[in-house]
Design a protein around this motif. Structure first.
Motif, PDB file in Angstrom:
ATOM      1  N   VAL A   1      70.489 -50.732   3.972  1.00  0.00           N
ATOM      2  CA  VAL A   1      71.744 -49.979   3.952  1.00  0.00           C
ATOM      3  C   VAL A   1      71.505 -48.580   3.404  1.00  0.00           C
ATOM      4  CG1 VAL A   1      74.112 -49.877   3.071  1.00  0.00           C
ATOM      5  CG2 VAL A   1      73.067 -52.098   3.593  1.00  0.00           C
ATOM      6  N   LEU A   2      72.045 -47.598   4.097  1.00  0.00           N
ATOM      7  CA  LEU A   2      72.066 -46.228   3.594  1.00  0.00           C
ATOM      8  C   LEU A   2      73.424 -46.007   2.926  1.00  0.00           C
ATOM      9  CD1 LEU A   2      70.548 -43.470   3.494  1.00  0.00           C
ATOM     10  CD2 LEU A   2      71.915 -42.828   5.496  1.00  0.00           C
ATOM     11  N   TRP A   3      73.423 -46.034   1.605  1.00  0.00           N
ATOM     12  CA  TRP A   3      74.654 -45.802   0.853  1.00  0.00           C
ATOM     13  C   TRP A   3      74.843 -44.299   0.658  1.00  0.00           C
ATOM     14  CZ3 TRP A   3      77.865 -49.730   0.099  1.00  0.00           C
ATOM     15  CH2 TRP A   3      77.357 -51.033   0.037  1.00  0.00           C
ATOM     16  N   VAL A   4      76.036 -43.802   0.994  1.00  0.00           N
ATOM     17  CA  VAL A   4      76.351 -42.387   0.789  1.00  0.00           C
ATOM     18  C   VAL A   4      77.547 -42.302  -0.155  1.00  0.00           C
ATOM     19  CG1 VAL A   4      76.962 -40.190   1.862  1.00  0.00           C
ATOM     20  CG2 VAL A   4      75.520 -41.823   3.101  1.00  0.00           C
ATOM     21  N   PRO A   5      77.304 -42.024  -1.438  1.00  0.00           N
ATOM     22  CA  PRO A   5      78.420 -41.894  -2.379  1.00  0.00           C
ATOM     23  C   PRO A   5      79.279 -40.673  -2.035  1.00  0.00           C
ATOM     24  CG  PRO A   5      76.306 -42.138  -3.529  1.00  0.00           C
ATOM     25  CD  PRO A   5      76.007 -41.844  -2.092  1.00  0.00           C
ATOM     26  N   VAL A   6      80.575 -40.834  -2.154  1.00  0.00           N
ATOM     27  CA  VAL A   6      81.500 -39.719  -1.902  1.00  0.00           C
ATOM     28  C   VAL A   6      82.583 -39.723  -2.976  1.00  0.00           C
ATOM     29  CG1 VAL A   6      81.101 -39.672   0.587  1.00  0.00           C
ATOM     30  CG2 VAL A   6      82.925 -41.107  -0.331  1.00  0.00           C
ATOM     31  N   GLU A   7      83.075 -38.551  -3.313  1.00  0.00           N
ATOM     32  CA  GLU A   7      84.149 -38.447  -4.288  1.00  0.00           C
ATOM     33  C   GLU A   7      85.434 -39.033  -3.710  1.00  0.00           C
ATOM     34  OE1 GLU A   7      83.129 -34.659  -7.140  1.00  0.00           O
ATOM     35  OE2 GLU A   7      84.064 -34.222  -5.201  1.00  0.00           O
ATOM     36  N   ALA A   8      86.145 -39.799  -4.540  1.00  0.00           N
ATOM     37  CA  ALA A   8      87.417 -40.383  -4.100  1.00  0.00           C
ATOM     38  C   ALA A   8      88.467 -40.290  -5.192  1.00  0.00           C
ATOM     39  CB  ALA A   8      87.207 -41.834  -3.687  1.00  0.00           C
ATOM     40  N   ASP A   9      88.256 -39.386  -6.150  1.00  0.00           N
ATOM     41  CA  ASP A   9      89.233 -39.173  -7.212  1.00  0.00           C
ATOM     42  C   ASP A   9      90.500 -38.568  -6.601  1.00  0.00           C
ATOM     43  OD1 ASP A   9      90.726 -38.473  -9.397  1.00  0.00           O
ATOM     44  OD2 ASP A   9      89.194 -37.226 -10.344  1.00  0.00           O
ATOM     45  N   PRO A  10      91.656 -39.232  -6.731  1.00  0.00           N
ATOM     46  CA  PRO A  10      92.882 -38.709  -6.112  1.00  0.00           C
ATOM     47  C   PRO A  10      93.315 -37.348  -6.651  1.00  0.00           C
ATOM     48  CG  PRO A  10      93.358 -40.582  -7.547  1.00  0.00           C
ATOM     49  CD  PRO A  10      91.878 -40.525  -7.397  1.00  0.00           C
ATOM     50  N   ASP A  11      92.779 -36.955  -7.808  1.00  0.00           N
ATOM     51  CA  ASP A  11      93.113 -35.636  -8.356  1.00  0.00           C
ATOM     52  C   ASP A  11      92.374 -34.511  -7.641  1.00  0.00           C
ATOM     53  OD1 ASP A  11      94.875 -36.682 -10.218  1.00  0.00           O
ATOM     54  OD2 ASP A  11      93.332 -36.878 -11.773  1.00  0.00           O
ATOM     55  N   ILE A  12      91.350 -34.859  -6.848  1.00  0.00           N
ATOM     56  CA  ILE A  12      90.618 -33.847  -6.077  1.00  0.00           C
ATOM     57  C   ILE A  12      91.218 -33.794  -4.673  1.00  0.00           C
ATOM     58  CG2 ILE A  12      88.376 -33.131  -5.180  1.00  0.00           C
ATOM     59  CD1 ILE A  12      87.063 -34.812  -7.342  1.00  0.00           C
ATOM     60  N   PRO A  13      91.625 -32.609  -4.196  1.00  0.00           N
ATOM     61  CA  PRO A  13      92.141 -32.514  -2.822  1.00  0.00           C
ATOM     62  C   PRO A  13      91.159 -33.123  -1.832  1.00  0.00           C
ATOM     63  CG  PRO A  13      92.471 -30.439  -3.984  1.00  0.00           C
ATOM     64  CD  PRO A  13      91.619 -31.296  -4.881  1.00  0.00           C
ATOM     65  N   PHE A  14      91.677 -33.831  -0.859  1.00  0.00           N
ATOM     66  CA  PHE A  14      90.826 -34.581   0.064  1.00  0.00           C
ATOM     67  C   PHE A  14      89.753 -33.700   0.692  1.00  0.00           C
ATOM     68  CE2 PHE A  14      90.017 -36.430   4.340  1.00  0.00           C
ATOM     69  CZ  PHE A  14      89.522 -37.657   3.939  1.00  0.00           C
ATOM     70  N   ASP A  15      90.105 -32.515   1.157  1.00  0.00           N
ATOM     71  CA  ASP A  15      89.121 -31.687   1.854  1.00  0.00           C
ATOM     72  C   ASP A  15      88.062 -31.103   0.929  1.00  0.00           C
ATOM     73  OD1 ASP A  15      90.973 -30.017   0.612  1.00  0.00           O
ATOM     74  OD2 ASP A  15      90.759 -28.440   2.132  1.00  0.00           O
ATOM     75  N   ARG A  16      88.320 -31.096  -0.396  1.00  0.00           N
ATOM     76  CA  ARG A  16      87.370 -30.538  -1.352  1.00  0.00           C
ATOM     77  C   ARG A  16      86.467 -31.597  -1.988  1.00  0.00           C
ATOM     78  NH1 ARG A  16      86.777 -26.505   0.917  1.00  0.00           N
ATOM     79  NH2 ARG A  16      85.343 -25.959  -0.780  1.00  0.00           N
TER      80      ARG A  16
END
Length: 228
Positions: A119-134
């Protein structure tokens, strides 16, 4: 990152990992712009958008085929949304639950095991306080389960598949399984599929999927990232 044409499937693991290094640190909007894709106005209505964007950027070629995302390399691609503390924010969908011919199915031949072999795991930010596009894309990890991790998954899989083989659908819930769970996998409760009940009679039930619990993906993060 500049993309002017469709990305061909990677020829090697090294090429795939080099592509992940190219997109690491980019925000969703930057990657979408490079690929000529619009960013959804409402991320709640864009389930799967980011996964498709990553597939496009890295050259995944399985599309909807029942094969690993990078077919020639045998690698499955999974994004891993993280909260503000860098911990998995939600369980990870792996594959659908088999509804037929389950009595002859073994762990070694299961679709779940095949999906999780590499599996290639790609961590991504998902903090709702960060605008989705940023929100940003993190450093990817190519992972295969250790013998201990495979044993943990196999034990859960066998427990869950026993209930399925016995047609005890009404007993199945997300509470079963320590590291692996089964949850409904349908747009709404009116979507049903054929199965067999505990008496062997044909019945209708919700389609279901296998999900990795956050305690399992947290183990992966703790083992591979905490040391760096």
């Amino acid at each position: 990152m500049s993309v002017s044409s469709p990305v061909a499937p990677p020829d090697s693991i090294e090429q795939l990992l080099e592509r992940t290094r190219t997109i690491a640190g980019l925000c969703f909007a930057d990657l979408a712009e490079a690929l000529g894709e619009p960013v959804p106005d409402d991320p709640r209505r864009a389930k799967g958008w980011l996964g498709q964007l990553l597939e496009q950027a890295l050259g995944a070629d399985a599309t909807s085929l029942p094969e690993p995302d990078f077919r020639a390399l045998g690698v499955e691609l999974k994004s891993l949304p993280l909260n503000a503390d860098g911990q998995p924010r939600e369980s990870t969908y792996v594959c659908t639950v088999p509804m037929h011919d389950t009595h002859q199915l073994s762990w070694e031949r299961s679709w779940l095991r095949l999906k999780l072999q590499r599996v290639l795991w790609v961590p991504v930010e998902a903090d709702p306080d960060i605008p989705f596009d940023r929100r940003r894309i993190g450093t990817a990890l190519l992972w295969s389960p250790t013998a201990e991790e495979e044993t943990l998954l196999r034990e859960d899989w066998e427990e869950l598949m026993e209930l399925i083989c016995l047609g005890r659908w009404e007993e199945l819930s997300a509470r079963h399984g320590q590291y692996l769970q089964i949850r409904p996998k349908a747009a709404h409760s009116r979507v049903l599929t054929a199965a067999h009940d505990s008496d062997g009679n044909q019945c209708q039930t919700l389609p279901r999927g296998f999900y990795l619990r956050t305690r399992f993906t947290r183990r992966i993060l703790d083992h591979h990232y905490a040391r760096t």
